[in-house]
Every structure is written in C-alpha cells, then in structure tokens.
Design a protein around this motif. Structure first.
Motif, PDB file in Angstrom:
ATOM      1  N   UNK A  21      18.411  80.255 136.888  1.00  0.00           N
ATOM      2  CA  UNK A  21      18.359  78.851 137.269  1.00  0.00           C
ATOM      3  C   UNK A  21      17.104  78.610 138.102  1.00  0.00           C
ATOM      4  N   UNK A  22      16.265  77.669 137.652  1.00  0.00           N
ATOM      5  CA  UNK A  22      15.031  77.373 138.380  1.00  0.00           C
ATOM      6  C   UNK A  22      15.152  76.101 139.211  1.00  0.00           C
ATOM      7  N   UNK A  42       8.045  76.764 142.089  1.00  0.00           N
ATOM      8  CA  UNK A  42       7.221  75.601 142.407  1.00  0.00           C
ATOM      9  C   UNK A  42       5.956  75.599 141.550  1.00  0.00           C
ATOM     10  N   UNK A  43       5.487  74.399 141.238  1.00  0.00           N
ATOM     11  CA  UNK A  43       4.205  74.189 140.544  1.00  0.00           C
ATOM     12  C   UNK A  43       4.139  74.847 139.171  1.00  0.00           C
ATOM     13  N   UNK A  44       5.294  74.926 138.508  1.00  0.00           N
ATOM     14  CA  UNK A  44       5.325  75.502 137.157  1.00  0.00           C
ATOM     15  C   UNK A  44       5.875  74.515 136.147  1.00  0.00           C
ATOM     16  N   UNK A  45       6.041  73.247 136.550  1.00  0.00           N
ATOM     17  CA  UNK A  45       6.427  72.209 135.611  1.00  0.00           C
ATOM     18  C   UNK A  45       7.915  71.949 135.475  1.00  0.00           C
ATOM     19  N   UNK A  46       8.745  72.689 136.193  1.00  0.00           N
ATOM     20  CA  UNK A  46      10.193  72.509 136.038  1.00  0.00           C
ATOM     21  C   UNK A  46      10.652  71.148 136.560  1.00  0.00           C
ATOM     22  N   UNK A  73       6.720  61.965 147.319  1.00  0.00           N
ATOM     23  CA  UNK A  73       6.202  60.622 147.080  1.00  0.00           C
ATOM     24  C   UNK A  73       5.129  60.652 145.991  1.00  0.00           C
ATOM     25  N   UNK A  74       4.181  61.559 146.109  1.00  0.00           N
ATOM     26  CA  UNK A  74       3.117  61.687 145.100  1.00  0.00           C
ATOM     27  C   UNK A  74       3.690  62.080 143.736  1.00  0.00           C
ATOM     28  N   UNK A  75       4.669  62.972 143.748  1.00  0.00           N
ATOM     29  CA  UNK A  75       5.293  63.424 142.506  1.00  0.00           C
ATOM     30  C   UNK A  75       5.872  62.238 141.736  1.00  0.00           C
ATOM     31  N   UNK A  76       6.675  61.425 142.401  1.00  0.00           N
ATOM     32  CA  UNK A  76       7.295  60.293 141.716  1.00  0.00           C
ATOM     33  C   UNK A  76       6.267  59.226 141.343  1.00  0.00           C
TER      34      UNK A  76
END
Length: 101
Positions: A21-22, A42-46, A73-76
């Motif tokens: 589970x990631x 983290x930072x692998x696109x999951x 915030x930046x992610x969304x």
C-alpha cells in the motif's frame, strides 16, 4: 468539519506498488476528505494518480487544505483547484476551501 462527521460514510481509493500500500484517498459525496501517501513513495506520482482517478470516476471537485500546508495547496492548484473560501476551524487552524470548476 470532523466534529459531526461519521467516518463510516467515507469511500476510499487505494494505491499499491506490487502488494504494498502506497497511499489512499478518502472521500464523501463530491469532497475529498483525506489524501495520504506513505513517505517512502513521495514524488512518485501516486498522489496524482489517486486524484486523477477520483476526479474522473467519482467527479470529486472539492477539498479543504490547511493554510500552512503549502505543498498540498500547490498540488491541488496544479490540478485546477482554486481557493473559494478561507476560515478558521474550532481548533484555531486556518483552512482553505478549494474547488475545481
């Protein structure tokens, strides 16, 4: 938000790499309630994969982000979510309501 919330109402999407589970995304109706990725992944696109699946298959278009969580915030925002409201919760945290139109 969680004072009266019944966690049994949540639905979940899970991400795996092989049998491990990631991360997961929990939602209710059209709102994302939580998105967690294990730090080893983290930072692998999951997170992006979970969010894309949630938006496409379940039409999720709302989320709340802690004001101090600039990375979330930046992610969304990268996926088209915009801030529609700011408020302070019962615990004194400043939260941002975000929505994708």
């Amino acid at each position: 938000m969680f004072n009266d919330f019944d966690f049994k109402k949540l639905e979940f999407l899970f991400a795996y790499e092989k049998d491990e589970l990631t991360g997961f995304l929990g939602f209710h109706q059209e709102e994302i309630q939580m998105l967690f990725i294990h730090p080893l992944f983290f930072n692998r696109g999951f997170g992006s994969q979970l969010l894309k699946k949630a938006m496409q298959d379940f039409k999720l278009n709302k989320v709340e982000v802690n004001f101090d969580n600039k990375k979330a915030l930046k992610f969304y925002q990268k996926f088209g979510f915009q801030i529609v409201e700011e408020y302070q919760d019962d615990f004194g945290f400043k939260l941002l309501k975000m929505q994708k139109s």
